[in-house]
Write an enzyme that holds these catalytic residues in place. Structure first.
Site, PDB file in Angstrom:
ATOM      1  N   HIS A  19      45.596  44.658   3.153  1.00 38.46           N
ATOM      2  CA  HIS A  19      46.211  45.395   4.251  1.00 38.46           C
ATOM      3  C   HIS A  19      45.119  45.800   5.236  1.00 38.46           C
ATOM      4  O   HIS A  19      44.056  46.286   4.804  1.00 38.46           O
ATOM      5  CB  HIS A  19      46.945  46.625   3.711  1.00 38.46           C
ATOM      6  N   GLU A  21      37.929  42.165   6.260  1.00 34.38           N
ATOM      7  CA  GLU A  21      38.876  41.482   5.377  1.00 34.38           C
ATOM      8  C   GLU A  21      38.288  40.182   4.833  1.00 34.38           C
ATOM      9  O   GLU A  21      38.436  39.860   3.638  1.00 34.38           O
ATOM     10  CB  GLU A  21      40.163  41.163   6.143  1.00 34.38           C
ATOM     11  N   LYS A  59      56.991  39.265   4.476  1.00 35.32           N
ATOM     12  CA  LYS A  59      58.276  39.580   3.865  1.00 35.32           C
ATOM     13  C   LYS A  59      58.090  40.353   2.554  1.00 35.32           C
ATOM     14  O   LYS A  59      57.072  40.184   1.863  1.00 35.32           O
ATOM     15  CB  LYS A  59      59.037  38.274   3.568  1.00 35.32           C
ATOM     16  N   ASN A 114      47.543  42.248  -2.472  1.00 36.47           N
ATOM     17  CA  ASN A 114      47.777  42.159  -1.025  1.00 36.47           C
ATOM     18  C   ASN A 114      46.577  42.743  -0.297  1.00 36.47           C
ATOM     19  O   ASN A 114      45.958  43.710  -0.762  1.00 36.47           O
ATOM     20  CB  ASN A 114      49.032  42.955  -0.657  1.00 36.47           C
ATOM     21  N   GLY A 169      46.203  32.343   9.234  1.00 37.11           N
ATOM     22  CA  GLY A 169      45.536  31.816   8.057  1.00 37.11           C
ATOM     23  C   GLY A 169      44.048  32.049   7.989  1.00 37.11           C
ATOM     24  O   GLY A 169      43.343  31.390   7.221  1.00 37.11           O
TER      25      GLY A 169
HETATM   26  N1  LIG Z   1      57.132  44.224  -2.695  1.00 42.53           N
HETATM   27  C1  LIG Z   1      56.150  44.166  -1.775  1.00 42.53           C
HETATM   28  N2  LIG Z   1      56.159  43.185  -0.845  1.00 42.53           N
HETATM   29  C2  LIG Z   1      55.169  43.108   0.090  1.00 42.53           C
HETATM   30  C3  LIG Z   1      54.133  44.068   0.109  1.00 42.53           C
HETATM   31  C4  LIG Z   1      54.142  45.100  -0.899  1.00 42.53           C
HETATM   32  O1  LIG Z   1      53.221  45.972  -0.952  1.00 42.53           O
HETATM   33  N3  LIG Z   1      55.159  45.106  -1.806  1.00 42.53           N
HETATM   34  N4  LIG Z   1      53.145  44.009   1.097  1.00 42.53           N
HETATM   35  C5  LIG Z   1      53.494  43.246   2.291  1.00 42.53           C
HETATM   36  C6  LIG Z   1      52.366  43.079   3.253  1.00 42.53           C
HETATM   37  N5  LIG Z   1      52.474  44.131   4.270  1.00 42.53           N
HETATM   38  C7  LIG Z   1      51.421  44.992   4.430  1.00 42.53           C
HETATM   39  O2  LIG Z   1      50.326  44.865   3.838  1.00 42.53           O
HETATM   40  C8  LIG Z   1      53.641  44.253   5.054  1.00 42.53           C
HETATM   41  C9  LIG Z   1      54.181  43.111   5.646  1.00 42.53           C
HETATM   42  C10 LIG Z   1      55.338  43.218   6.410  1.00 42.53           C
HETATM   43  C11 LIG Z   1      55.971  44.438   6.583  1.00 42.53           C
HETATM   44  C12 LIG Z   1      57.237  44.524   7.367  1.00 42.53           C
HETATM   45  O3  LIG Z   1      57.637  45.581   7.804  1.00 42.53           O
HETATM   46  N6  LIG Z   1      57.896  43.365   7.530  1.00 42.53           N
HETATM   47  C13 LIG Z   1      59.150  43.295   8.306  1.00 42.53           C
HETATM   48  C14 LIG Z   1      59.491  41.850   8.681  1.00 42.53           C
HETATM   49  C15 LIG Z   1      58.462  41.301   9.670  1.00 42.53           C
HETATM   50  C16 LIG Z   1      58.779  39.857  10.069  1.00 42.53           C
HETATM   51  O4  LIG Z   1      59.573  39.183   9.370  1.00 42.53           O
HETATM   52  O5  LIG Z   1      58.203  39.404  11.096  1.00 42.53           O
HETATM   53  C17 LIG Z   1      60.306  43.819   7.463  1.00 42.53           C
HETATM   54  O6  LIG Z   1      60.255  43.671   6.224  1.00 42.53           O
HETATM   55  O7  LIG Z   1      61.256  44.297   8.091  1.00 42.53           O
HETATM   56  C18 LIG Z   1      55.423  45.587   6.024  1.00 42.53           C
HETATM   57  C19 LIG Z   1      54.243  45.499   5.268  1.00 42.53           C
HETATM   58  C20 LIG Z   1      54.105  41.914   1.948  1.00 42.53           C
HETATM   59  N7  LIG Z   1      55.183  42.088   0.990  1.00 42.53           N
HETATM   60  N1  LIG Z   2      50.622  44.460   6.400  1.00 43.81           N
HETATM   61  C1  LIG Z   2      50.258  43.077   6.242  1.00 43.81           C
HETATM   62  C2  LIG Z   2      49.289  42.697   7.336  1.00 43.81           C
HETATM   63  O1  LIG Z   2      49.317  43.249   8.432  1.00 43.81           O
HETATM   64  N2  LIG Z   2      48.425  41.732   7.028  1.00 43.81           N
HETATM   65  C3  LIG Z   2      47.448  41.310   7.974  1.00 43.81           C
HETATM   66  O2  LIG Z   2      47.893  40.148   8.666  1.00 43.81           O
HETATM   67  C4  LIG Z   2      46.731  39.464   9.137  1.00 43.81           C
HETATM   68  C5  LIG Z   2      46.882  38.011   8.773  1.00 43.81           C
HETATM   69  O3  LIG Z   2      45.873  37.290   9.426  1.00 43.81           O
HETATM   70  P1  LIG Z   2      45.547  35.789   8.927  1.00 43.81           P
HETATM   71  O4  LIG Z   2      46.863  35.045   8.899  1.00 43.81           O
HETATM   72  O5  LIG Z   2      44.586  35.276   9.981  1.00 43.81           O
HETATM   73  O6  LIG Z   2      44.924  35.897   7.562  1.00 43.81           O
HETATM   74  C6  LIG Z   2      45.515  40.104   8.438  1.00 43.81           C
HETATM   75  O7  LIG Z   2      44.840  41.002   9.311  1.00 43.81           O
HETATM   76  C7  LIG Z   2      46.148  40.883   7.308  1.00 43.81           C
HETATM   77  O8  LIG Z   2      45.428  42.033   6.894  1.00 43.81           O
END
Ligand SMILES: Nc1nc2c(c(=O)[nH]1)N[C@@H](CN(C=O)c1ccc(C(=O)N[C@@H](CCC(=O)O)C(=O)O)cc1)CN2
Ligand SMILES: NCC(=O)N[C@@H]1O[C@H](COP(=O)([O-])[O-])[C@@H](O)[C@H]1O
Length: 192
Positions: free
Chosen positions: A106, A176, A88, A104, A12
């Site tokens: 990243h 970030e 998710k 989002n 968070g």
């Molecule tokens: N429809 C969309 N949903 C999400 C996006 C997006 O662009 N379109 N961004 C993600 C955030 N993210 C990267 O920025 C990201 C987060 C998670 C994953 C991933 O591979 N997750 C795993 C599960 C991981 C877990 O449950 O611990 C998975 O889906 O198998 C990739 C990218 C948020 N949602």
């Molecule tokens: N692809 C999604 C991803 O990797 N997101 C990353 O998770 C962290 C969350 O930290 P936080 O819970 O301390 O904000 C952050 O570094 C964010 O960019």
């Protein structure tokens, strides 16, 4: 008031930075949504009296589904949804319901180092192994493919002195914590 909902799954720190660094004359963090009951982000929301909703693919008595969340967001007059460490996939119907109102952050310079599996330290490990001199953070619109949506803002950082993925993570997180509140403040002033 510009009402923002923040989706979380982890510590968070980005939620905290949004809470501390958005302009409280314009922006209200009106809701937090988590897929995890126990995480630092939920603790922060509770400590600051921010309503928390728990979301799950398979809802139960404590977790709601996206159809219910959509109605709650209409009732709360949510203007912008921010994914801040949410791990998710956001379902297509929910994206359609909030077209161009879900963003989002990243922890890398998209379009590189994005996609399924690219979250948290996985991202920084891939960047470290690439031996690149720069990393950074990207804020983008959320579409139906992971990390594919239109880029809104991106900030680079020199990582040539970093000796581990963890050192990269620290530098990127600092980026970030400045970038995300700046983008949300700009949305609240309709600059996008
Ligand atoms: N429809 C969309 N949903 C999400 C996006 C997006 O662009 N379109 N961004 C993600 C955030 N993210 C990267 O920025 C990201 C987060 C998670 C994953 C991933 O591979 N997750 C795993 C599960 C991981 C877990 O449950 O611990 C998975 O889906 O198998 C990739 C990218 C948020 N949602
Ligand atoms: N692809 C999604 C991803 O990797 N997101 C990353 O998770 C962290 C969350 O930290 P936080 O819970 O301390 O904000 C952050 O570094 C964010 O960019």
């Amino acid at each position: 008031m510009y009402n923002v909902a923040v989706f979380v799954s982890g510590k968070g720190s980005n939620l905290r930075s949004l809470f501390d660094n958005t302009d409280k004359n314009f922006v209200r963090i009106a809701a937090v949504v988590s897929n995890k009951k126990n995480c630092g982000a939920v603790d922060f929301a509770n400590q600051n009296s921010i309503p928390v909703f728990f979301i799950a693919e398979k809802p139960d008595d404590e977790f709601i589904d996206y159809k219910t969340l959509t109605q709650k967001f209409y009732d709360l007059k949510i203007d912008l949804i921010v994914l801040a460490g949410f791990l998710k996939k956001i379902p297509d119907d929910f994206i359609d319901a909030f077209n161009k109102r879900i963003i989002n952050i990243h922890p890398a310079l998209l379009p590189k180092f994005g996609g399924k599996g690219m979250y948290g330290m996985n991202v920084h490990k891939a960047v470290f192994e690439s031996k690149g001199k720069f990393s950074g953070a990207t804020v983008h619109f959320v579409d139906k493919i992971f990390d594919h949506g239109e880029i809104i803002a991106q900030v680079k950082v020199d990582i040539s002195d970093c000796r581990s993925p963890e050192e990269i993570a620290l530098k990127v997180l600092e980026i970030e914590h400045n970038l995300l509140p700046s983008v949300v403040n700009n949305f609240s002033k309709k600059l996008y």
